[in-house]
Design an enzyme around this catalytic site. Structure first.
Site, PDB file in Angstrom:
ATOM      1  N   GLU A  67     -13.420 -73.888 -75.175  1.00 41.58           N
ATOM      2  CA  GLU A  67     -14.821 -74.019 -74.612  1.00 41.58           C
ATOM      3  C   GLU A  67     -15.822 -72.483 -74.521  1.00 41.58           C
ATOM      4  O   GLU A  67     -16.931 -72.624 -74.501  1.00 41.58           O
ATOM      5  CB  GLU A  67     -14.640 -74.393 -73.130  1.00 41.58           C
ATOM      6  CG  GLU A  67     -14.354 -75.688 -72.774  1.00 41.58           C
ATOM      7  CD  GLU A  67     -12.737 -76.101 -72.742  1.00 41.58           C
ATOM      8  OE1 GLU A  67     -12.153 -75.102 -73.204  1.00 41.58           O
ATOM      9  OE2 GLU A  67     -12.374 -76.980 -72.611  1.00 41.58           O
ATOM     10  N   PHE A 129      -7.223 -82.995 -58.800  1.00 40.24           N
ATOM     11  CA  PHE A 129      -6.545 -82.321 -60.183  1.00 40.24           C
ATOM     12  C   PHE A 129      -7.871 -81.977 -60.951  1.00 40.24           C
ATOM     13  O   PHE A 129      -8.821 -82.866 -61.050  1.00 40.24           O
ATOM     14  CB  PHE A 129      -5.867 -83.624 -60.781  1.00 40.24           C
ATOM     15  CG  PHE A 129      -5.497 -83.191 -62.296  1.00 40.24           C
ATOM     16  CD1 PHE A 129      -4.528 -82.241 -62.638  1.00 40.24           C
ATOM     17  CD2 PHE A 129      -6.149 -83.899 -63.214  1.00 40.24           C
ATOM     18  CE1 PHE A 129      -4.225 -81.764 -63.627  1.00 40.24           C
ATOM     19  CE2 PHE A 129      -5.670 -83.515 -64.597  1.00 40.24           C
ATOM     20  CZ  PHE A 129      -4.836 -82.553 -64.849  1.00 40.24           C
ATOM     21  N   GLN A 130      -7.691 -80.864 -61.531  1.00 35.90           N
ATOM     22  CA  GLN A 130      -8.929 -80.147 -62.282  1.00 35.90           C
ATOM     23  C   GLN A 130     -10.042 -80.103 -61.512  1.00 35.90           C
ATOM     24  O   GLN A 130     -11.307 -80.235 -62.155  1.00 35.90           O
ATOM     25  CB  GLN A 130      -8.976 -80.843 -63.374  1.00 35.90           C
ATOM     26  CG  GLN A 130      -8.075 -80.885 -64.611  1.00 35.90           C
ATOM     27  CD  GLN A 130      -7.954 -81.084 -66.179  1.00 35.90           C
ATOM     28  OE1 GLN A 130      -8.860 -82.046 -66.138  1.00 35.90           O
ATOM     29  NE2 GLN A 130      -7.317 -80.513 -66.925  1.00 35.90           N
ATOM     30  N   LYS A 179     -17.677 -87.507 -61.872  1.00 33.76           N
ATOM     31  CA  LYS A 179     -17.413 -88.749 -62.661  1.00 33.76           C
ATOM     32  C   LYS A 179     -17.972 -90.029 -62.108  1.00 33.76           C
ATOM     33  O   LYS A 179     -18.286 -90.976 -62.907  1.00 33.76           O
ATOM     34  CB  LYS A 179     -15.739 -88.776 -62.593  1.00 33.76           C
ATOM     35  CG  LYS A 179     -15.130 -89.478 -63.858  1.00 33.76           C
ATOM     36  CD  LYS A 179     -14.002 -89.243 -64.092  1.00 33.76           C
ATOM     37  CE  LYS A 179     -13.451 -90.244 -65.270  1.00 33.76           C
ATOM     38  NZ  LYS A 179     -11.933 -90.092 -65.604  1.00 33.76           N
ATOM     39  N   MET A 492     -13.741 -48.752 -81.063  1.00 30.61           N
ATOM     40  CA  MET A 492     -14.655 -48.281 -80.124  1.00 30.61           C
ATOM     41  C   MET A 492     -13.845 -47.564 -78.998  1.00 30.61           C
ATOM     42  O   MET A 492     -14.133 -46.354 -78.584  1.00 30.61           O
ATOM     43  CB  MET A 492     -15.657 -49.294 -79.413  1.00 30.61           C
ATOM     44  CG  MET A 492     -16.706 -48.554 -78.794  1.00 30.61           C
ATOM     45  SD  MET A 492     -17.731 -47.501 -79.654  1.00 30.61           S
ATOM     46  CE  MET A 492     -19.264 -48.443 -80.164  1.00 30.61           C
TER      47      MET A 492
END
Ligand SMILES: Cc1ncc(C[n+]2csc(CCOP(=O)(O)OP(=O)(O)O)c2C)c(N)n1
Lengths: 577, 177
Positions: A67, A129-130, A179, A492
């Site tokens: 993502e 969940f999630q 949802k 760097m």
């Protein structure tokens, strides 16, 4: 939900139809002109993915491999096109993986709409969940964020999201959709948002402020302009050029302002900031009027504020009133859209040339050339330098490439040495400095501008932060050119360790895998070079290739980037070695 | 240059939407500014809420922070004012054992002199309510503390400004655009 009543709207799709929320999401995107989006599916966003499957002829979904890649790809798309980039993810880990890209977009004013799925509304707050409070998590790094729990809210909120993301000072917006809202039905009608009552997107330029600015500029003996990305976001490149030329003002740019005025312009005096050019940094503390346009006086630009341009009168043009006096106290502030403000300024300016003053910049450039630039781009020692790779890319693309750089030494080298002849050609993570940005951002950039050469310049460290996006390059057949400048170090950081930590190279040396084999594993044409005589041919071959191409250049391991202003030092204490 | 730290009342007019408190408090948190008191309620305008927040900061900080509030999409306007520019009050409640009213008759004088109001009395306890400046409330609290306070609570400052705050005009302008 009161969101709708507070907005001004304009109907764009008024054949009301009864559809599920998930379909409304996709139809809303289409109504906003979105034809590509980047994302990754999962349970809480599956209804929307099902609609994306049905609408795949109208809107192309790009499956990234992470993502974070989706968010950066959407950023790359937005930065080169000037349009809103769209990223989509599921709830919980999908949503949190977007956060780095969102934070990056916020600080670099990139318009994004991020859509996340969420658990059903009756489960909110139950540690389902999630489930994660993504609106809460994203609040400090979004321009606006909102959660939708009813299907009927979808078109109104998405219209508002697009309006907010792209208007005024652009930025990322997050819309979280439960949802049940995706499954629920609504009477769909799409009204574009044209205003939000609590939000003045573009403050009107005040003519008196412009007059005051013109007076100061006209009376200046040693004026200097520093422009930033505000010029590009405001599409004010032509207005800026006219102002610079009429008033004969030496003009420098911040990292995100790069490419608004061509590198070769005689009044373009280079980049300011920590690894910027010698002359504009040094002379910031000698100019009598400093004109800042669409830039925010970031600490990487100003160094120590107590010694920054103290002798100068400061004129600040910006669209965001909160930037005025935030870091540097101004004498005149012109708040408004840069295109508008500069157009108003132009007729009030006296035509001038400041030849002696400009010569001071040229003299310092000559010093920088002798001490730094010559060794970077015409090296005589054996190992390849990053600078000569950029020089070769300039030659092969005639300075027309969009350069997407990651973060580190190669980024500073890319910004310093790439020829930018076309606006929106420098796509890099400026404010957040996000390693891993370049590969996915280059994918988005190339998809938005298929006719342009898009060359990603990446360090061996940053490449491995989102290396999985080679899979996206391959699956989508994006003909992006990927150049990894491999110094086998987190260069760097190593440079800082060398200069400020007595060469204690704590965890900056990298034992790298065989990148070429990895790229080939993704069926991408790939090559490794380590000798000067191979460079020209390899870059030619890469640029000429119709397909994606991976080029690893093994460069000198312990080269440093100069000039440099050490943290906390004054801009005039810039070091050449 | 050390600027003086003063008490400022910050007023933020906002849309009445979920999640704004989060955005507003995050702005204080990022700058390490401690909130002395926070009140939020409906304002004089329909559908518009108002936060009244008291903080001890410098004027430069106040100016910058108000700029950050105004930047929030759902913030309509934000203002900052010194104590001299506002009329403000706080209110509080004391819960005290009822028996004390008879055992310590002095309490009745304290109530009278402080202009506190008795909200309720029952066999067990009585409740006093008092509005006013912080120092008046503190002094009443000191006086009552001697006898024992069962519960004490003070609400955030509420304030109106002496000058006009031009929020209504702004809303009208949007509607007429
Ligand atoms: C996500 C992230 N982690 C850490 C850093 C700190 N950081 C800045 S530059 C740098 C080194 C980059 O190394 P490399 O990608 O090899 O590029 P080079 O500097 O060698 O060109 C690091 C670790 C960062 N900017 N971003």
């Amino acid at each position: 939900m009161k969101t709708e009543t507070q907005n001004k709207t304009q109907v764009v799709a008024n054949n009301t139809i009864r559809i599920p929320g998930s379909e409304a999401v996709v139809r809303s995107l289409i109504a906003e002109g979105v034809d590509i989006l980047y994302g990754y599916p999962g349970g809480a966003i599956m209804p929307v993915y099902d609609e994306l499957y049905k609408f795949q002829n109208e809107i192309h979904h790009v499956l990234t491999r992470h993502e974070q890649g989706a968010a950066h790809a959407a950023q790359g798309y937005a930065r080169i096109s000037g349009r809103v980039g769209v990223a989509i993810a599921t709830s919980g880990p999908g949503a949190t993986n977007l956060i780095t890209g969102i934070a990056d977009a916020q600080i670099d004013s990139t318009p994004l709409v991020c859509i996340t799925g969420q658990v059903a509304s009756h489960l909110l707050g139950s540690d389902a969940f999630q489930e994660t409070d993504i609106v809460g998590i994203s609040t400090p790094v979004t321009k606006w964020s909102c959660q939708i729990t009813k299907a009927s809210e979808i078109p109104g909120v998405l219209a508002k999201a697009f309006y907010i993301a792209r208007s005024g000072r652009p930025g990322p917006v997050l819309v979280d959709i439960t949802k049940d809202a995706q499954f629920g039905e609504l009477d769909f009608e799409y009204k574009k948002c044209t205003g939000v009552r609590s939000y003045t997107s573009v403050p009107k330029t005040n003519p008196e402020a412009v007059k005051a600015a013109a007076d100061i500029i006209n009376s200046a003996k040693k004026p200097m302009i520093v422009w930033g990305q505000g010029v590009i976001l405001g599409k004010a490149e032509a207005e800026l050029k006219a102002v610079i030329e009429k008033a004969g003002i030496p003009s420098a740019w911040t990292i995100l302002g790069a490419s608004a005025i061509p590198t070769s312009h005689p009044l373009n005096i280079g980049m300011v900031g920590m690894h910027g050019n010698y002359a504009p940094n040094k002379l910031t503390n000698e100019c009598d009027v400093l004109i800042a346009i669409g830039m925010r006086f970031d600490d990487r630009v100003t160094g120590n504020l107590n010694t920054y341009a103290k002798q100068a009168k400061v004129v600040h043009f910006d669209i965001d009133p909160a930037e005025i006096d935030k870091n540097v106290k101004t004498d005149v502030a012109v708040i408004g859209d840069s295109k508008d403000s500069l157009a108003q300024l132009l007729p009030l300016l006296e035509a001038k040339s400041h030849d002696a003053w400009l010569q001071e910049f040229k003299d310092l450039y000559d010093i920088e050339f002798e001490k730094v630039i010559k060794n970077d781009i015409y090296p005589t020692k054996e190992g390849l330098t990053m600078g000569e790779v950029l020089k070769q890319i300039n030659i092969e693309t005639k300075g027309s490439a969009a350069i997407v750089s990651d973060v580190g030494q190669h980024q500073m080298i890319a910004c310093r040495y790439a020829d930018f002849n076309v606006s929106k050609s420098n796509i890099t993570s400026g404010g957040l400095g996000t390693m891993g940005f370049a590969l996915p951002a280059a994918i988005g950039a190339k998809m938005a501008a298929p006719d342009r050469h898009v060359v990603a310049i990446i360090g061996d460290g940053g490449f491995q932060m989102n290396i999985q996006e080679l899979g996206t390059v391959f699956q989508q057949k994006v003909p992006v050119k990927i150049v990894v400048l491999n110094n086998e170090f987190l260069g760097m950081v190593r440079q800082w360790q060398q200069l400020f930590f007595d060469k204690r190279y704590a965890s900056t040396e990298m034992t790298n895998p065989d990148f070429v084999t990895i790229a080939k594993g993704y069926y991408i044409e790939a090559k490794r070079i380590s000798k000067r005589e191979e460079l020209e041919g390899a870059i030619k071959e890469m640029i000429a290739s119709e397909n994606s191409y991976f080029l690893e250049v093994c460069v000198e391991k312990e080269d440093n980037v100069f000039p440099m202003i050490p943290t906390g030092a004054s801009v005039s204490d810039i070091r050449l070695s | 240059m050390n600027e003086e730290i003063k008490t400022f009342t910050i007023s933020i007019y906002t849309e009445n939407n979920i999640g704004l408190l989060n955005r507003i408090s995050a702005i204080f948190q990022r700058r390490h500014i401690n909130i002395e008191s926070l009140t939020t309620s409906q304002s004089e305008i329909d559908g518009v809420n108002r936060f009244v927040i008291v903080v001890n900061i410098t004027e430069t900080q106040a100016k910058k922070i108000v700029g950050q509030f105004e930047k929030q999409i759902e913030v309509i306007r934000a203002f900052y004012h010194t104590d001299e520019q506002t009329i403000f009050t706080e209110s509080c409640m004391f819960k005290i054992k009822s028996a004390l009213l008879f055992e310590e008759p002095q309490i009745q004088n304290i109530i009278k002199e402080s202009n506190a109001r008795i909200v309720t009395v029952n066999k067990e306890f009585f409740v006093l309510e008092k509005s006013g400046r912080r120092n008046e409330i503190e002094s009443l609290r000191r006086d009552l503390n001697v006898f024992g306070i069962m519960q004490f609570v003070r609400a955030g400052r509420i304030a109106v400004t002496k000058d006009e705050m031009k929020v209504t005009e702004l809303l009208l302008a949007f509607n007429n655009q």
